[in-house]
Scaffold this motif. Structure first.
Motif, short mmCIF file in Angstrom:
data_model
loop_
_atom_site.label_atom_id
_atom_site.label_comp_id
_atom_site.label_asym_id
_atom_site.label_seq_id
_atom_site.Cartn_x
_atom_site.Cartn_y
_atom_site.Cartn_z
N ARG A 296 0.83 -1.20 0.00
CA ARG A 296 0.00 0.00 0.00
C ARG A 296 0.87 1.25 0.00
O ARG A 296 0.56 2.25 -0.66
N GLY A 297 1.99 1.21 0.73
CA GLY A 297 2.92 2.33 0.72
C GLY A 297 3.54 2.53 -0.64
O GLY A 297 3.70 3.67 -1.12
N LEU A 298 3.90 1.43 -1.32
CA LEU A 298 4.47 1.51 -2.65
C LEU A 298 3.45 2.09 -3.63
O LEU A 298 3.78 2.96 -4.46
N LEU A 347 11.68 7.51 -1.50
CA LEU A 347 10.26 7.08 -1.46
C LEU A 347 10.11 5.84 -0.58
O LEU A 347 9.11 5.71 0.14
N GLY A 348 11.07 4.95 -0.64
CA GLY A 348 11.02 3.77 0.21
C GLY A 348 11.04 4.14 1.68
O GLY A 348 10.30 3.58 2.49
N ARG A 349 11.90 5.10 2.04
CA ARG A 349 11.96 5.55 3.45
C ARG A 349 10.65 6.22 3.87
O ARG A 349 10.16 6.00 4.98
N LEU A 350 10.09 7.02 2.99
CA LEU A 350 8.88 7.78 3.34
C LEU A 350 7.64 6.89 3.45
O LEU A 350 6.78 7.12 4.30
N HIS A 351 7.58 5.86 2.61
CA HIS A 351 6.35 5.08 2.51
C HIS A 351 6.48 3.64 3.03
O HIS A 351 5.53 2.86 2.95
N GLY A 352 7.65 3.28 3.56
CA GLY A 352 7.76 2.03 4.29
C GLY A 352 7.95 0.77 3.47
O GLY A 352 7.71 -0.33 3.96
N PHE A 353 8.40 0.88 2.22
CA PHE A 353 8.73 -0.33 1.46
C PHE A 353 10.24 -0.39 1.27
O PHE A 353 10.96 0.59 1.43
N GLY A 354 10.73 -1.57 0.93
CA GLY A 354 12.16 -1.75 0.79
C GLY A 354 12.67 -1.26 -0.55
O GLY A 354 12.06 -1.54 -1.59
N CYS A 355 13.76 -0.50 -0.53
CA CYS A 355 14.36 -0.05 -1.78
C CYS A 355 15.82 0.30 -1.56
O CYS A 355 16.17 0.96 -0.57
N ALA A 356 16.68 -0.13 -2.46
CA ALA A 356 18.09 0.22 -2.40
C ALA A 356 18.69 0.13 -3.78
O ALA A 356 18.36 -0.79 -4.55
N GLY A 357 19.53 1.10 -4.10
CA GLY A 357 20.24 1.04 -5.37
C GLY A 357 21.22 -0.11 -5.39
O GLY A 357 21.70 -0.56 -4.35
N VAL A 358 21.49 -0.61 -6.57
CA VAL A 358 22.47 -1.67 -6.72
C VAL A 358 23.86 -1.06 -6.56
O VAL A 358 24.28 -0.22 -7.36
N LYS A 359 24.56 -1.44 -5.51
CA LYS A 359 25.86 -0.85 -5.19
C LYS A 359 26.99 -1.69 -5.80
O LYS A 359 26.79 -2.82 -6.23
N ASN A 360 28.19 -1.12 -5.76
CA ASN A 360 29.36 -1.83 -6.28
C ASN A 360 30.53 -1.68 -5.32
O ASN A 360 30.43 -1.02 -4.28
N ALA A 361 31.66 -2.28 -5.67
CA ALA A 361 32.82 -2.28 -4.77
C ALA A 361 33.34 -0.87 -4.51
O ALA A 361 33.77 -0.55 -3.40
N LYS A 362 33.31 -0.03 -5.53
CA LYS A 362 33.78 1.35 -5.35
C LYS A 362 32.92 2.08 -4.34
O LYS A 362 33.43 2.83 -3.49
N TYR A 363 31.62 1.85 -4.41
CA TYR A 363 30.71 2.46 -3.44
C TYR A 363 31.03 1.96 -2.03
O TYR A 363 31.10 2.74 -1.08
#
Length: 455
Positions: A296-298, A347-363
């Motif tokens: 529902r948050g999404l 938006l994930g933080r505000l609305h309570g669903f999981g979201c994260a960018g795909v990170k890499n070793a440099k990050y």
């Protein structure tokens, strides 16, 4: 006091309590205090006679929590892993994989082909708690006469961990070599990885080796706990491929109930919907909202409240229906392409669903979060200088894991181990060196120290 004021007071107190909790946790696990705390496995001595990844990873996990790990190699070439480096790229004469794989270990080179070398190895076993090896089944007994049956006569309390591709017995065990790609294939992991219209796909890491090493370390800790109660050592048989089979979640249950193999679903999860990796304006991001409240948050974040009320999507059971999951996937895919990774994470933080960018070793290397937690760890190593690698992941408040030094050249700690552990004096060690019983590195990258550094 008015109701609104009371509620605001409760919210403020809760927020203050959480802030206090985070500060408490940060102080409890403060990296600055790690080396002043004891090590959980301080009095456990582990002998490692292994090559490549599976066996060495096992003792690495134990060494991070204080076990004294003595890596035994053959003089000259040593572990094959010393050549295992992408594109043949060496850093200060060290292989990239080996430097991080073999930290916190003492390195001794003994020629086990010679009877005196075998005797020296048995002396070391007599004063140890655990041996870890990952040769083909039965190799140490057949080739060197130092298998479990021989070593338990020297040390009945010994825990012998034999890691292999297919186990120590059974039709598939005899004479077969295993590597990570083999284990991923035999286990069935590769068969369910990839996209529906593609070939089976191997995971991008040596997951069979590192997950196998982790579970072997867990079994060793269980055996230590049993020995503490009974006084008895034991033989541990870990099959790399069977260990990966155990990680295949619902695959077997599905096959047993339907008679069908599990398919490949690419970056989507078929047991949690929606959950997948989607292309964004500036990269890729994972979005997960399997719980109905999260969905529902999404939907609200998408300005699609109609989705939350649609009977095809309102409940997880409905979203799991294949045609509904496919339709929702297409809606999400189109929406995500209009957003940046930062947009989606916020938006994930505000609305309570999981979201994260795909990170890499440099990050990861530059991540303040990971560095503060010690998951990315800087070592001031006496041989290689500053080395940055992944640190111990489980954080322990009283007996934290730590990285004390990086890997070492072949035979670097011969004198230390022979004198401090076995009690040999200088003249005895010199004689062993002259007789070729113990030795050091060959003059090739991966085996020798950095240029200009002498051992």
């Amino acid at each position: 006091m008015k109701l609104q004021e009371r509620e605001e007071g409760k919210a403020g107190a809760k927020g203050a309590g959480m802030a206090d909790y985070f500060e408490y946790s940060k102080d409890l696990f403060d990296l600055g205090k790690v080396f002043g705390k004891p090590e959980a496995l301080k009095n456990i001595r582990v002998v490692e006679f292994g090559t490549l990844i599976l066996g060495p990873a096992t003792s690495t996990f134990l060494g991070q929590y204080g076990a004294e790990v003595i890596k035994v190699e053959l003089p000259g070439g040593g572990d094959t892993c010393r050549s295992l480096t992408p594109w043949g790229q060496f850093w200060k004469n060290g292989a990239l994989e080996y430097i991080s794989l073999s930290h916190n270990k003492y390195h001794v080179a003994i020629d086990l082909h010679k009877e005196r070398g075998r005797d020296l190895f048995l002396e070391l076993i007599a004063k140890s708690d655990v041996i870890v090896e990952n040769m083909r089944a039965g190799t140490l007994e057949r080739k060197f006469g130092i298998g479990y049956r021989q070593l338990r006569e020297v040390n009945p309390r010994l825990i012998y961990a034999a890691n292999s591709g297919f186990g120590q017995w059974g039709p598939y065990s005899v004479g077969r070599a295993s590597y990570d790609a083999i284990a991923q294939s035999v286990s069935g992991l590769a068969a369910i990885t990839g996209f529906p219209d593609s070939s089976p796909l191997k995971a991008g890491i040596w997951i069979g080796d590192y997950y196998g090493g982790l579970m072997s370390a867990v079994s060793i800790l269980a055996a230590i706990a049993y020995r503490d109660k009974s006084g008895k050592g034991q033989f541990i048989d870990l099959s790399q491929s069977e260990n990966l089979i155990r990680a295949l979640d619902w695959t077997w249950v599905h096959c047993g109930q339907t008679g069908e193999n599990r398919g490949r679903y690419g970056n989507r999860d078929r047991a949690m919907v929606p959950a997948g990796v989607y292309r964004c304006v500036d990269g890729f991001a994972a979005i997960s909202a399997p719980e109905d409240s999260q969905f529902r948050g999404l939907a609200k974040a998408m300005h699609r409240d109609d989705l939350a009320g649609d009977p095809r999507y309102a409940a997880l059971e409905a979203r799991l229906v294949e045609e509904n999951a496919d339709a929702l996937h297409e809606i999400l895919k189109a929406w995500a392409m209009t957003k940046t990774i930062e947009d989606l994470e916020e938006l994930g933080r505000l609305h309570g669903f999981g979201c994260a960018g795909v990170k890499n070793a440099k990050y990861h290397y530059h991540s303040g979060h990971l560095r503060e937690r010690g998951s990315v760890w800087k070592v001031d190593d006496p041989i290689y200088g500053e080395v940055v690698e992944y640190g111990p992941i489980p954080k322990m408040s009283e007996t934290p894991g730590r990285i004390k030094w990086a890997a070492k050249p072949v035979g670097w700690d011969n004198v230390r181990v022979l004198s401090e552990v076995l009690g040999y004096d200088h003249s005895e060690i010199t004689r062993l060196e002259k007789e070729g019983i113990v030795g050091k590195w060959a003059d090739v990258p991966g085996r020798k120290p950095p240029e200009g550094l002498k051992g």
